[in-house]
Motif scaffolding. Structure first.
Motif, PDB file in Angstrom:
ATOM      1  N   GLN A   1       0.991  -1.077  -0.037  1.00 32.03           N
ATOM      2  CA  GLN A   1       0.098  -0.080  -0.186  1.00 32.03           C
ATOM      3  C   GLN A   1       0.807   1.155   0.168  1.00 32.03           C
ATOM      4  OE1 GLN A   1      -0.974  -2.003   3.225  1.00 32.03           O
ATOM      5  NE2 GLN A   1      -1.143  -3.505   1.672  1.00 32.03           N
TER       6      GLN A   1
ATOM      7  N   ASP B   1       7.258   3.081  -0.481  1.00 36.45           N
ATOM      8  CA  ASP B   1       8.717   4.055  -0.783  1.00 36.45           C
ATOM      9  C   ASP B   1       9.718   3.463   0.124  1.00 36.45           C
ATOM     10  OD1 ASP B   1       6.773   6.729  -1.642  1.00 36.45           O
ATOM     11  OD2 ASP B   1       7.805   5.393  -3.029  1.00 36.45           O
ATOM     12  N   THR B   2       9.381   2.860   1.314  1.00 31.20           N
ATOM     13  CA  THR B   2      10.286   2.368   2.455  1.00 31.20           C
ATOM     14  C   THR B   2      10.808   0.982   2.347  1.00 31.20           C
ATOM     15  OG1 THR B   2       8.390   2.442   3.984  1.00 31.20           O
ATOM     16  CG2 THR B   2       9.676   4.570   3.748  1.00 31.20           C
ATOM     17  N   LEU B   3       9.841   0.166   2.219  1.00 34.75           N
ATOM     18  CA  LEU B   3       9.933  -1.208   2.386  1.00 34.75           C
ATOM     19  C   LEU B   3      10.811  -1.724   1.430  1.00 34.75           C
ATOM     20  CD1 LEU B   3       9.099  -3.129   4.399  1.00 34.75           C
ATOM     21  CD2 LEU B   3       7.238  -4.209   2.989  1.00 34.75           C
ATOM     22  N   PRO B   4      10.619  -1.499   0.264  1.00 28.91           N
ATOM     23  CA  PRO B   4      11.589  -1.859  -0.702  1.00 28.91           C
ATOM     24  C   PRO B   4      13.246  -1.635  -0.471  1.00 28.91           C
ATOM     25  CG  PRO B   4       9.779  -0.755  -1.881  1.00 28.91           C
ATOM     26  CD  PRO B   4       9.804  -0.568  -0.474  1.00 28.91           C
ATOM     27  N   GLY B   5      13.379  -0.552   0.321  1.00 36.02           N
ATOM     28  CA  GLY B   5      14.645  -0.255   0.805  1.00 36.02           C
ATOM     29  C   GLY B   5      15.024  -1.408   1.847  1.00 36.02           C
TER      30      GLY B   5
ATOM     31  N   ASP C   1       1.629   3.812   2.167  1.00 38.54           N
ATOM     32  CA  ASP C   1       2.708   4.261   3.140  1.00 38.54           C
ATOM     33  C   ASP C   1       4.078   3.550   2.790  1.00 38.54           C
ATOM     34  OD1 ASP C   1       0.160   3.945   5.512  1.00 38.54           O
ATOM     35  OD2 ASP C   1       0.451   4.986   3.815  1.00 38.54           O
ATOM     36  N   HIS C   2       3.768   2.232   2.813  1.00 40.33           N
ATOM     37  CA  HIS C   2       5.367   1.451   2.811  1.00 40.33           C
ATOM     38  C   HIS C   2       5.843   1.409   1.467  1.00 40.33           C
ATOM     39  CE1 HIS C   2       4.539   0.308   6.881  1.00 40.33           C
ATOM     40  NE2 HIS C   2       3.475   0.172   6.805  1.00 40.33           N
TER      41      HIS C   2
END
Lengths: 861, 106
Positions: A20, A25-29, A22-23
């Motif tokens: 979704q 952009d960050t979770l792939p990191g 929120d994540h």
């Protein structure tokens, strides 16, 4: 040394797909960081596996999230949709009813098309049942004939292994008098091979087929006939007397023939009966006429193309020619829609009706599009707010698409109710028995759902796109002006609506003009005050005595008799020869048998020579018969006067004793063709009696009394000739009526849309009108100002519509030999009509706006 | 007040302890270290996501590093609501553990 690994791009994209906002952009990191670690420790392969499996583990949560989000958003959309429908009751009503009408039309037409398609498909052997028509070389022209020679059927079954079974049936049933005890009626008795009942699925409710085969004196009847004659008694074994001569035992009762069967019969007698009826042992064995319909059932593995090749040369015509008639197989279940080889089927009408239904639906959708976008000002702030708190354009689009689908859903329910109400009238117009019992009718159920989706998405597409493009800053700032953006598109839509309406009006006018022409055209005969009485039983031998007695009545003017109906003679033959005839000329000549008073009775003129006298009675055995031809025939013979010439047909020789003026003996689809008349009383089957116009009923009673004297065993029946002519063009009338109603509907829906648009535009311009009024504008002037736009559109629509309508109608008129003129008047009337209707619709709003008090409109500035 | 699960307790406490390093991988490593067992990324991410939705923790964006392909970290912080839940958890725990030493050895 720290090695740096990067996970494959596909995996990353897959991950982003599942996550979704929120994540995303960050979770792939985090994934990448972990991937790096794993790749370094256990190698890239393991790392990729881990990456993939972790994605899978995230899916359930994602799905649940999505469902949750969707449901709550959906709830919100539903609330807002219903709130809006109630807030703008007027426009919502116009929208919903417009769509409902369009959908109702579509459903009715869908039912109609389904019915047409389902004709003849109920037979078990449907896949292997074929009709055998022939391509005929007539007059150097290839035509298609539906009938085949009587001997063809048995030959097919006997000589070709691919053909499992064959059956012949008469093309036209015989109206014969049928009697059982005290019940005497004229019935349509059809003669056919009983193998017909083996091949086609007409189940027996009583009796059996086996007992009847090769028994010449049995008959099969339908349930209705059984009830009519025997009430609740056992029908099998009862004996009918036909034409007071022939006795037939009932061998079985056939279940009521379904409505959608092209082949219909009340009585089925063996085909050999015709040999007795026409006193000709070879009637059913001959190769020399094409009066039977031949059906075959082919083996499952046979290939139609191969069979066609084999049977192509089987028919040997009168002059020993195998090339003149080429039979072929035509799938029986295709017959109703596609006719024979693509002609005479109802396929064209199905397409036309489907097109009309689709057009009306589109008009309703256009309405919806225009009204929704016109009213967009009221939703502007809401859209702005939604975008501000985070809605993407996609979300807004989804919202308005859902809104239009919900409106479509409401409309379809209303539409289904409408169809239930209208279906009776629709059945009357179309002559069908369609039913709204759609449980199990998957086509209609699916079709309705499809309609909802189609209208919802199609009609909602433009408003959704339009509304979702609002910029929050723009709409939230202050008064939102109804911009000119997109108004060209909207104007195009209105013009399209009107063009279609004008086209439909034009078509209706032309159809009715043509009907007018068909009914009023001078047929070359005088059909007033003539009744037709069937010549049957004892009357056949005593025709002349009966005639003499009737003529002694002062109110009876003339009497003649024919072998068939004067409105549609139908008997024709070719292979005529005469001296000096060009070999390529081979006209189809219609045969008409009449008595010597024919010209007087029908008021037909004589061009040359003379007509028959009482003494000219001829019979089959004459070496040189006497014949009268019409002017068209004489023209084909290429001579100034054919009187005295000899013409032959096969073995028959005739001397031409006279030439009569042309008259129409067939419906006006065909032009006048060559006609040959004979004087053979043994063939008379219809007596035509011209009476005085006063006291018709009394005269008819007297005629009835005379008939009873000469023909006591048969009930007296009669018909008025002009009524017969009125019924000739039933199909055209039907087309006319359908066009009329659809034109009305199209205009009605367009007007509703126009009404909505006009009211909205008037609303938009209240301030402008207020100011104009203050500055001195007159009310009529204002009304004209407001209506100007719409008048412009109507004119444009006309210019587009006229050529299109001309093309359609010209095509339709090709099927008639005699056509009405599509004149300028037609177009002008249609255009004027559309214009007037538009103006009336718009003027209500215009007048109201013009009357408004400027004080009220300019109050808030 | 809904009770938190053991896993959620561990995660919340990790976040408290790690402070600025409380991002997904950091929490995961911390938990693995403490429990001595392997902890998978997704089994930390899902509870984290849920805790955030319930309002027990909040998150903000932190620094980006090369090893993350240039993407920023999401740093988690416990909220007052989260503290309350931890307090409740601790209270229940304390009550049950109060006489442990005496009962387990005696």
């Amino acid at each position: 040394m720290k090695q740096y690994f990067s996970p494959p791009k596909i995996l990353e994209n897959l991950l982003r797909l599942v996550l979704q906002d929120d994540h995303r952009d960050t979770l792939p990191g985090d994934f990448e960081e972990m991937y790096n670690r794993m790749a370094g420790e256990t190698g890239p392969f393991r790392a990729v596996m881990w990456y993939f499996i972790s994605i899978l583990k995230l899916i359930p949560e994602s799905v649940i999230n999505f469902i949750n989000w969707s449901t709550s958003m959906f709830k919100n959309y539903m609330t807002v949709t219903f709130r809006n429908i109630m807030k703008q009751k007027g426009y919502s009503f116009i929208n919903i009813s417009g769509l409902a009408i369009g959908m109702a039309c579509s459903i009715l037409i869908l039912l109609w098309c389904q019915d047409e398609y389902n004709f003849d498909r109920f037979h078990e052997n449907s896949d292997s049942l074929y009709l055998v028509p022939s391509r005929m070389l007539v007059n150097s022209d290839w035509q298609i004939w539906g009938g085949s020679p009587p001997a063809f059927g048995p030959a097919l079954k006997a000589e070709y292994p691919e053909i499992q079974n064959s059956a012949r049936i008469e093309n036209v049933p015989n109206p014969l008098v049928v009697k059982y005890k005290d019940k005497i009626f004229t019935e349509q008795v059809r003669a056919g091979d009983f193998s017909f009942l083996e091949m086609f699925t007409f189940p027996l409710v009583k009796g059996s087929l086996e007992s009847a085969m090769s028994n010449p004196d049995v008959v099969f009847i339908t349930e209705e006939i059984a009830e009519k004659y025997f009430l609740s008694d056992e029908p099998v074994g009862k004996v009918f007397t036909i034409e007071n001569k022939y006795e037939f035992t009932v061998a079985g009762v056939i279940k009521t023939i379904p409505r959608n069967s092209t082949i219909r019969f009340d009585f089925l007698v063996p085909i050999e009966f015709l040999n007795r009826l026409y006193d000709n042992d070879n009637y059913t064995n001959t190769w020399y006429n094409f009066s039977f319909l031949t059906f075959v059932q082919i083996h499952k593995n046979s290939v139609v193309k191969n069979v066609n090749k084999k049977i192509e040369g089987r028919i040997i015509t009168g002059n020993g020619d195998t090339e003149q008639a080429k039979p072929f197989l035509q799938k029986y279940s295709d017959f109703h829609l596609y006719g024979i080889n693509g002609r005479y089927g109802s396929y064209q009408r199905v397409l036309t009706f489907a097109a009309i239904g689709f057009i009306i639906l589109i008009i309703a959708c256009i309405n919806f599009m225009n009204l929704s976008t016109a009213r967009s000002g009221t939703r502007a702030k809401e859209i702005g707010m939604r975008k501000v708190v985070g809605a993407y354009k996609k979300n807004i689009i989804t919202q308005f698409l859902i809104e239009s689908v919900v409106i479509s859903l409401i409309s379809i329910f209303i539409a289904l109710c409408l169809t239930s109400l209208l279906i009776q009238s629709f059945n009357e117009i179309t002559g069908k028995h369609l039913s709204m019992d759609i449980t199990g009718n998957y086509l209609i159920i699916g079709g309705s759902l499809g309609l909802v989706l189609f209208t919802g998405l199609f009609a909602g597409s433009y408003p959704a796109l339009f509304l979702s493009s609002f910029k929050p800053a723009h709409v939230l700032k202050g008064a939102f002006r109804f911009g000119s953006k997109g108004s060209i598109f909207r104007k195009t839509l209105v013009v399209i609506q009107f063009t279609v309406s004008v086209i439909l009006i034009c078509c209706t006018v032309v159809v009715f003009n043509q009907l007018e022409l068909l009914n009023r055209k001078d047929l070359g005969i005088n059909k007033d005050n003539i009744i037709s009485v069937p010549v049957r039983g004892a009357l056949k031998q005593q025709y002349f005595s009966a005639k003499r007695e009737l003529l002694s009545d002062p109110d009876i003017v003339h009497i003649t008799a024919l072998q068939t109906n004067i409105t549609w003679v139908g008997w024709d033959a070719h292979n005529w020869e005469w001296e000096g005839k060009e070999p390529s000329v081979d006209p189809m000549v219609t045969n008409l048998h009449a008595d010597n008073d024919f010209l007087k009775a029908f008021g037909v003129g004589l061009a040359q020579g003379r007509f028959f006298n009482e003494e000219d009675v001829s019979s089959d055995l004459d070496a040189l018969g006497k014949i009268v031809i019409n002017e068209t025939f004489q023209e084909i013979m290429n001579t100034e006067s054919a009187v005295g010439r000899i013409i032959t047909n096969g073995e028959d020789r005739y001397e031409i004793i006279g030439v009569i003026k042309d008259f129409h003996y067939e419906p006006l689809y065909k032009d006048i063709e060559p006609l040959a008349m004979y004087f053979r009383p043994d063939l008379f089957s219809l007596m035509y009696i011209k009476i005085r116009p006063d006291n018709k009923n009394e005269i008819i009673e007297r005629i009835g009394a005379v008939m009873k004297k000469y023909n006591p065993d048969f009930p007296f029946s009669y018909r008025f000739l002009d009524e017969d002519y009125e019924r000739l063009y039933g199909r055209v009338e039907q087309t006319g009526r359908v066009f009329k109603y659809f034109a009305f509907l199209a205009i009605f829906i367009s007007c509703m849309g126009l009404f909505g648009m006009a009211s909205f535009m008037a609303e938009q311009r209240t301030k402008e009108i207020g100011i104009r009024k203050i500055l001195g504008a007159s009310e009529p002037g204002l009304i004209f100002l407001l209506s100007k736009e719409f008048i412009k559109w109507s004119l444009l629509a006309n210019i587009l519509a006229w050529p299109a309508a001309w093309i359609f109608m010209n095509g339709w008129l090709q099927s008639f030999a005699f056509r009405t003129n599509i004149g300028a008047v037609t177009f002008l009337i249609s255009g004027a009509l559309a214009l007037i209707i538009a103006v009336i619709t718009v003027s209500y709003q215009a007048i109201r706006a013009a009357r408004a008090n400027p004080v009220d409109s300019l109050r808030y500035e | 007040m809904k009770t938190i699960t053991r896993k959620e307790e561990l995660i919340l406490l990790s976040i408290l302890n790690l402070q600025e390093d409380a991002y997904l991988i950091g929490i995961q490593d911390h938990l693995a270290e403490i429990t001595g067992k392997k902890v998978s990324l997704t089994s930390v991410h899902l509870p984290l996501s849920r805790l955030e939705k319930q309002g027990l923790i909040e998150s903000g964006l932190g620094e980006a590093t090369a090893v993350r392909g240039g993407r920023r970290k999401r740093i988690y912080k416990i909220t007052t609501l989260g503290i309350e839940h931890l307090n409740e958890y601790k209270r229940i725990n304390d009550m049950l553990w109060e006489n442990y030493a005496k009962l387990a050895t005696g």
